[in-house]
Design a protein around this motif. Sequence first.
Motif, mmCIF file in Angstrom:
data_model
loop_
_atom_site.group_PDB
_atom_site.id
_atom_site.type_symbol
_atom_site.label_atom_id
_atom_site.label_comp_id
_atom_site.label_asym_id
_atom_site.label_seq_id
_atom_site.Cartn_x
_atom_site.Cartn_y
_atom_site.Cartn_z
ATOM 1 N N ARG A 1 -153.365 -51.819 1.674
ATOM 2 C CA ARG A 1 -154.718 -52.163 1.209
ATOM 3 C C ARG A 1 -155.340 -51.112 0.277
ATOM 4 O O ARG A 1 -156.506 -50.786 0.363
ATOM 5 N N ARG A 2 -154.467 -50.583 -0.583
ATOM 6 C CA ARG A 2 -154.973 -49.687 -1.647
ATOM 7 C C ARG A 2 -154.609 -50.230 -3.018
ATOM 8 O O ARG A 2 -154.599 -49.508 -4.000
ATOM 9 N N GLY A 3 -154.180 -51.489 -3.047
ATOM 10 C CA GLY A 3 -153.866 -52.102 -4.331
ATOM 11 C C GLY A 3 -152.449 -51.864 -4.823
ATOM 12 O O GLY A 3 -152.127 -52.172 -5.978
ATOM 13 N N ILE A 4 -151.554 -51.361 -3.950
ATOM 14 C CA ILE A 4 -150.167 -51.129 -4.402
ATOM 15 C C ILE A 4 -149.446 -52.467 -4.630
ATOM 16 O O ILE A 4 -148.798 -52.670 -5.666
ATOM 17 N N ALA A 5 -149.604 -53.403 -3.690
ATOM 18 C CA ALA A 5 -148.949 -54.712 -3.883
ATOM 19 C C ALA A 5 -149.499 -55.401 -5.131
ATOM 20 O O ALA A 5 -148.751 -56.014 -5.895
ATOM 21 N N ARG A 6 -150.790 -55.303 -5.344
ATOM 22 C CA ARG A 6 -151.371 -55.933 -6.550
ATOM 23 C C ARG A 6 -150.733 -55.349 -7.809
ATOM 24 O O ARG A 6 -150.339 -56.085 -8.717
ATOM 25 N N ALA A 7 -150.612 -54.034 -7.859
ATOM 26 C CA ALA A 7 -149.996 -53.400 -9.038
ATOM 27 C C ALA A 7 -148.550 -53.875 -9.200
ATOM 28 O O ALA A 7 -148.101 -54.177 -10.311
ATOM 29 N N LEU A 8 -147.827 -53.947 -8.078
ATOM 30 C CA LEU A 8 -146.420 -54.372 -8.147
ATOM 31 C C LEU A 8 -146.304 -55.829 -8.607
ATOM 32 O O LEU A 8 -145.484 -56.158 -9.468
ATOM 33 N N LEU A 9 -147.122 -56.710 -8.010
ATOM 34 C CA LEU A 9 -147.038 -58.140 -8.341
ATOM 35 C C LEU A 9 -147.478 -58.419 -9.771
ATOM 36 O O LEU A 9 -146.791 -59.135 -10.516
ATOM 37 N N GLU A 10 -148.623 -57.860 -10.151
ATOM 38 C CA GLU A 10 -149.084 -58.089 -11.526
ATOM 39 C C GLU A 10 -148.063 -57.519 -12.512
ATOM 40 O O GLU A 10 -147.760 -58.136 -13.529
ATOM 41 N N GLY A 11 -147.546 -56.352 -12.189
ATOM 42 C CA GLY A 11 -146.551 -55.727 -13.069
ATOM 43 C C GLY A 11 -145.304 -56.586 -13.198
ATOM 44 O O GLY A 11 -144.778 -56.788 -14.296
ATOM 45 N N GLU A 12 -144.842 -57.133 -12.076
ATOM 46 C CA GLU A 12 -143.602 -57.921 -12.120
ATOM 47 C C GLU A 12 -143.822 -59.253 -12.851
ATOM 48 O O GLU A 12 -142.969 -59.693 -13.616
#
Length: 437
Positions: A119-130
């Motif tokens: 819940r620090r936005g790591i998954a968001r960065a990974l998903l948007e990036g991918e």
Amino acid sequence: MTEPQTSLLNRDVDEASHRALAERALTYRTVPAGEPAFEGWIQAVSRGFQDGERSPEQIAGARGRNSGRRLTGVFDESGPMPEVAVGTIASWPSELTVPGGTIPAGAISAVTVAQTHRRRGIARALLEGEVRTVAAAGLPIAMLTVTESTLYGRYGFASAASAAILDIDTRRVRWAGPTPDGRLDFIDRRAARDVVATLHERTRHRTPGDIALPPGHGDRFTGTDPDEKDGGAIRCVQYRDAAGEVRGILTYSLAPHERDIVKGTAKVTILIAETDDAYAALWRFLLELDLVAHVRAELCSVDEAVLWMIGDRRAASVSVFDHQYLRILDVPAALRARTYGSAGRVLLRVSDPLGIATGEYLLTVDDDGEGTVATAADADTAGADVLELSVVELAAVYLGGVSPETLGRAGRLTGTDLAASSRMFASTIVPRVGLWY
Ligand SMILES: CC(=O)SCCNC(=O)CCNC(=O)[C@H](O)C(C)(C)COP(=O)(O)OP(=O)(O)OC[C@H]1O[C@@H](n2cnc3c(N)ncnc32)[C@H](O)[C@@H]1OP(=O)(O)O
């Protein structure tokens, strides 16, 4: 021009996500399976999916299975185990079956974030990036199967193909299907692995939602991975037609009942049938197994023919869940790739929270169900029906798994003639993918 395949596998990490993670003092980089850093990546994946620490043998096995994939990790160099990723993702070029054809697609998997960094936005960065990377590689669609339904809508994904879990009480079954004239035989698991690959490749173009067998999946259905400990529990049966051609394969395992030996459960790992005969023979075999009272098959179609072959429909309990998620990246390419259920003209006004697919597109379908697509700026849209929707709802209706009319009733989209749009997007074959990836 570089092929999307090579282009996706060789791309560096997405710039915007790199910046977003660097601001949080996190390193974002690709982790080729052949490099020593892979060990820290795969340990993170295993931990993320609540599995145990991987042994050297398991790491070696996983290295082989991941060699055809683009692997990316997020690393926190300030922690006590800087070599173990705190975020992971994988992707690879694939092909998705759509009504009347196929389309190149980027498959995404292995999304995990360490519980210490959630819940620090790591998954968001990974998903948007991918998602951006798959789009930049020229692949018109991204796709994935999910652990939780609530995760991926925010990135523009929707479930486009459901899966049905069939739980059949075999004592209530009276076989009412055909009696094929081919033969069934147990076969060795290694031989079965090749039959699975061959039959999957021969049949995957028939069902919207199906995909090319993912790299590294070859041994998954037969327990033949070198590091697989319980592979011997899997039994493999093939169906050969009267002409001697192998047309079907079933792999399954048995779980005994804790007190009553005649009440075992047979769990289907995979059932692939190239012909109706093979389908009937393999299902009948399963439903008539001795010492078995239940058959469980987890990734069936919601329109499974076996439900019409069992005499007592209530012998089967069926539960349906969201399974194959799609994210449309290139709307014209996606709309051109499939065929349609009826002729017409519809102007699609598509919104996209990430801006990738935003636009107005005119889809014109001829009497043969072939579609042509133009951006609204380049076309005369007078008199066309209008469908106003986000990229999420476009993905949901894309394979015909749900109609625009249903989504209209749910308040998820609007249109001037939803009945006409529903006839257009309908598919005669219910979409399905029979595997997790
Ligand atoms: C394709 C696949 O691989 S499916 C596998 C998904 N992975 C798993 O299930 C493994 C276990 N779970 C995890 O590893 C993590 O909890 C993840 C990957 C699901 C989420 O990672 P996080 O880094 O915590 O997510 P992040 O902080 O980036 O949150 C992004 C958004 O998702 C939301 N979110 C995160 N986890 C969840 C959840 N479990 N349920 C609902 N929403 C969630 C956040 O609230 C946030 O929303 P917003 O940005 O729209 O406000």
